[in-house]
Design an enzyme around this catalytic site. Structure first.
Site, PDB file in Angstrom:
ATOM      1  N   ASP A 106       6.118 -14.693  41.646  1.00 29.59           N
ATOM      2  CA  ASP A 106       4.849 -15.251  41.174  1.00 29.59           C
ATOM      3  C   ASP A 106       3.811 -14.138  41.092  1.00 29.59           C
ATOM      4  O   ASP A 106       3.395 -13.604  42.103  1.00 29.59           O
ATOM      5  CB  ASP A 106       4.395 -16.337  42.161  1.00 29.59           C
ATOM      6  CG  ASP A 106       3.243 -17.170  41.631  1.00 29.59           C
ATOM      7  OD1 ASP A 106       2.509 -16.692  40.733  1.00 29.59           O
ATOM      8  OD2 ASP A 106       3.070 -18.295  42.112  1.00 29.59           O
ATOM      9  N   ARG A 163       0.851 -14.424  39.386  1.00 33.41           N
ATOM     10  CA  ARG A 163      -0.392 -14.961  38.843  1.00 33.41           C
ATOM     11  C   ARG A 163      -1.610 -14.465  39.625  1.00 33.41           C
ATOM     12  O   ARG A 163      -1.574 -14.331  40.828  1.00 33.41           O
ATOM     13  CB  ARG A 163      -0.350 -16.497  38.874  1.00 33.41           C
ATOM     14  CG  ARG A 163       0.601 -17.066  37.863  1.00 33.41           C
ATOM     15  CD  ARG A 163       0.728 -18.565  37.992  1.00 33.41           C
ATOM     16  NE  ARG A 163       1.406 -18.957  39.217  1.00 33.41           N
ATOM     17  CZ  ARG A 163       1.696 -20.216  39.510  1.00 33.41           C
ATOM     18  NH1 ARG A 163       1.353 -21.188  38.686  1.00 33.41           N
ATOM     19  NH2 ARG A 163       2.327 -20.511  40.632  1.00 33.41           N
TER      20      ARG A 163
END
Ligand SMILES: [Zn+2]
Length: 252
Positions: free
Chosen positions: A176, A178
């Site tokens: 991840d 983000r």
């Protein structure tokens, strides 16, 4: 368009609707809006206020300069993020917010491989029902930050039994990647009072808390489970630390 040909009323119209948010010595975010956006929400017309933003390493307050640069920048090659605001977002005591990661397949096509499309529509409805809130649509978050083409490759691996996390790792990505910094800068410009976050993802809570934004709590968002996304949803809980509905949030 020649800069000198820009009419003064065009410049003054835009000047009133563009804010510059400084994020570093030279860099920052241009925030355009609010723009009235009536939306069809399950058959009902709901009016949101829409803002779009653009992050730049070099920013200026000169509107003519901004426009001059934009026309020579191929912005359609990149996605820009935006936010839908509902109610008196600046002043109301309690506001629901959602940081929604773009999902081309789920949001646009209604793919059942994930629950993104459901979460998008559901959170817009929750914000409207609550009376005040904002939905941030984060355009550089496709496939948890790996991009659409890489997500397609990850789906190929998933069709052969890899889970979401394994597939991303095998393609050389972290699970991840983000980042919520720009969205949080925009949020802080639109509101300084505490917010309630619609999410199952503790990383989003942590990002907000680290930024100094006051969190009143968390509202979970589960649903639209089907045979097609059962494994995906299970992986979110077992591998990516998402909180199951019945578990209470430590911040609540
Ligand atoms: Zn999705």
């Amino acid at each position: 368009m020649e800069q000198s040909l820009l009419k003064s009323d065009v410049i003054s119209l835009l000047k009133n609707k563009i804010q510059l948010i400084k994020t570093s010595e030279n860099g920052g975010i241009y925030l355009v809006g609010p723009i009235r956006l009536p939306v069809n929400l399950s058959g009902e017309t709901v009016v949101f206020q829409w803002y779009c933003w653009l992050e730049r390493e070099q920013v200026t307050e000169n509107i003519e300069e901004i426009i001059g640069k934009l026309s020579s920048t191929n912005l359609s090659e990149y996605q820009q993020s935006s936010v839908l605001v509902y109610g008196d977002f600046k002043n109301n005591e309690d506001a629901l917010i959602r940081m929604h990661s773009i999902c081309h397949t789920g949001d646009i096509f209604g793919s059942k491989r994930c629950d993104c499309g459901f979460q998008l529509k559901k959170s817009m409805q929750m914000i409207k029902n609550h009376g005040t809130g904002a939905l941030f649509y984060l355009a550089n978050h496709e496939g948890r930050g790996i991009g659409l083409f890489s997500k397609a490759m990850a789906y190929v691996l998933q069709e052969s039994g890899y889970d979401t996390v394994e597939a991303n790792l095998n393609l050389g990505f972290v699970d991840d990647s983000r980042n919520y910094e720009d969205a949080i800068s925009v949020l802080k410009t639109l509101r300084t009072k505490p917010v309630t976050l619609i999410t199952n993802n503790p990383k989003k809570q942590d990002a907000l808390k680290k930024s100094g934004m006051l969190l009143l709590g968390r509202t979970p968002l589960w649903g639209d489970e089907s045979e097609y996304n059962a494994n995906y949803l299970k992986t979110k809980v077992s591998r990516s630390g998402h909180l199951k509905e019945e578990e209470s949030c430590p911040n609540d």
